[in-house]
Design an enzyme around this catalytic site. Structure first.
Site, PDB file in Angstrom:
ATOM      1  N   TYR A 160     -24.958  54.529  47.573  1.00 35.50           N
ATOM      2  CA  TYR A 160     -24.129  53.529  46.906  1.00 35.50           C
ATOM      3  C   TYR A 160     -23.377  52.688  47.939  1.00 35.50           C
ATOM      4  CZ  TYR A 160     -20.511  51.641  43.782  1.00 35.50           C
ATOM      5  OH  TYR A 160     -19.680  50.817  43.092  1.00 35.50           O
ATOM      6  N   LYS A 164     -23.529  48.554  48.798  1.00 39.86           N
ATOM      7  CA  LYS A 164     -22.361  47.677  48.644  1.00 39.86           C
ATOM      8  C   LYS A 164     -22.010  46.972  49.948  1.00 39.86           C
ATOM      9  CE  LYS A 164     -22.004  48.515  44.296  1.00 39.86           C
ATOM     10  NZ  LYS A 164     -22.377  47.470  43.319  1.00 39.86           N
TER      11      LYS A 164
END
Length: 262
Positions: A160, A164
């Site tokens: 994740y 990002k």
């Protein structure tokens, strides 16, 4: 003069991941701002609920079901938006997911799933929105979802976090490429926003007992630390989507209660 030609038809936005959480709040806020909206997720029943909320505000809405990590889905979504709603002025590439795993335990299939869901989907939304806005020749606004975890690492969420961080870099590149077309490209980088995604009951109990406790742990925030609702993000997106935000591009703007300062 400021990145939008003023035309008589309504401005039009696409919001992905719009059936719940932050995407839902963004879609409703843009409708409040007078935009017609294409809303996307993989769940038609959930989208229809949001569509009814938007229609109640007097705006046109196009529910579009599909996985935005699939190029044909994104291409078709932009084309259908133009066909039904007339144009595209704002793209909000909001859809994403999280994979919880330590790096030493990471399965490649889970890593690739997160990369596709969070990063490939944003690239595709950027690509096809940019093509349409360039064709229109009237400027535009493109936004992607980053996170404070796109500015700092955290435990057990390496896939994740990697997406990002990458979205910030992708956004800066596209902002440079699209500047001659008066199209701005930015990301919003929320801290802990309480949504269905942050409500992980067993893990929350293990790290403080309240909704969002595990997410705060990942972000390096104590259980009593700051959190907010999706309205916080929707308010920022609302401004960045406006014509007067023409002088902001290539930025990743944090709203997190002061956890990450830059």
């Amino acid at each position: 003069m400021n990145g939008f030609a003023y035309h008589t038809t309504s401005r039009v936005a696409i919001v992905t991941g719009a059936s719940k959480g932050i995407g839902h709040d963004i879609a409703l806020r843009l409708a409040d701002d007078g935009l017609d909206v294409t809303i996307n997720s993989r769940n038609l029943a959930e989208l229809e609920v949001v569509a009814q909320e938007i229609r109640a505000k007097g705006r046109r809405v196009l529910p579009y079901v599909g996985d935005v990590s699939d190029e044909e889905v994104v291409k078709g979504m932009v084309e259908k938006t133009v066909e039904v709603l007339g144009r595209l002025d704002v793209m909000v590439a909001n859809a994403g997911t999280a994979v919880v795993s330590r790096v030493v335990d990471m399965e490649l299939k889970d890593w690739n799933y997160c990369m596709n869901s969070n990063l490939a989907s944003v690239m595709l939304c950027y690509k096809y929105a940019a093509r349409q806005m360039i064709k229109q020749g009237e400027g535009g606004r493109i936004l992607g979802a980053s996170s404070i975890l796109g500015k700092k690492g955290g435990p057990e969420v390496s896939a994740y976090v990697a997406t990002k961080f990458a979205i910030r870099g992708l956004t800066q590149c596209l902002a440079i490429e699209l500047a001659p077309h008066k199209i701005t490209v930015n990301t919003y980088a929320p801290g802990v926003i309480l949504t269905q995604m942050t409500n992980v009951d067993a893990l929350d109990k293990a790290y403080g007992g309240t909704h969002g406790a595990f997410t705060k742990h990942i972000c390096g925030i104590p259980p009593e630390g700051p959190h907010s609702s999706g309205d916080t993000v929707a308010s920022l997106v609302s401004y960045l989507a406006k014509p007067e935000a023409y002088f902001i591009t290539g930025q990743s703007i944090v709203m997190d209660g002061g956890v990450v300062m830059s």
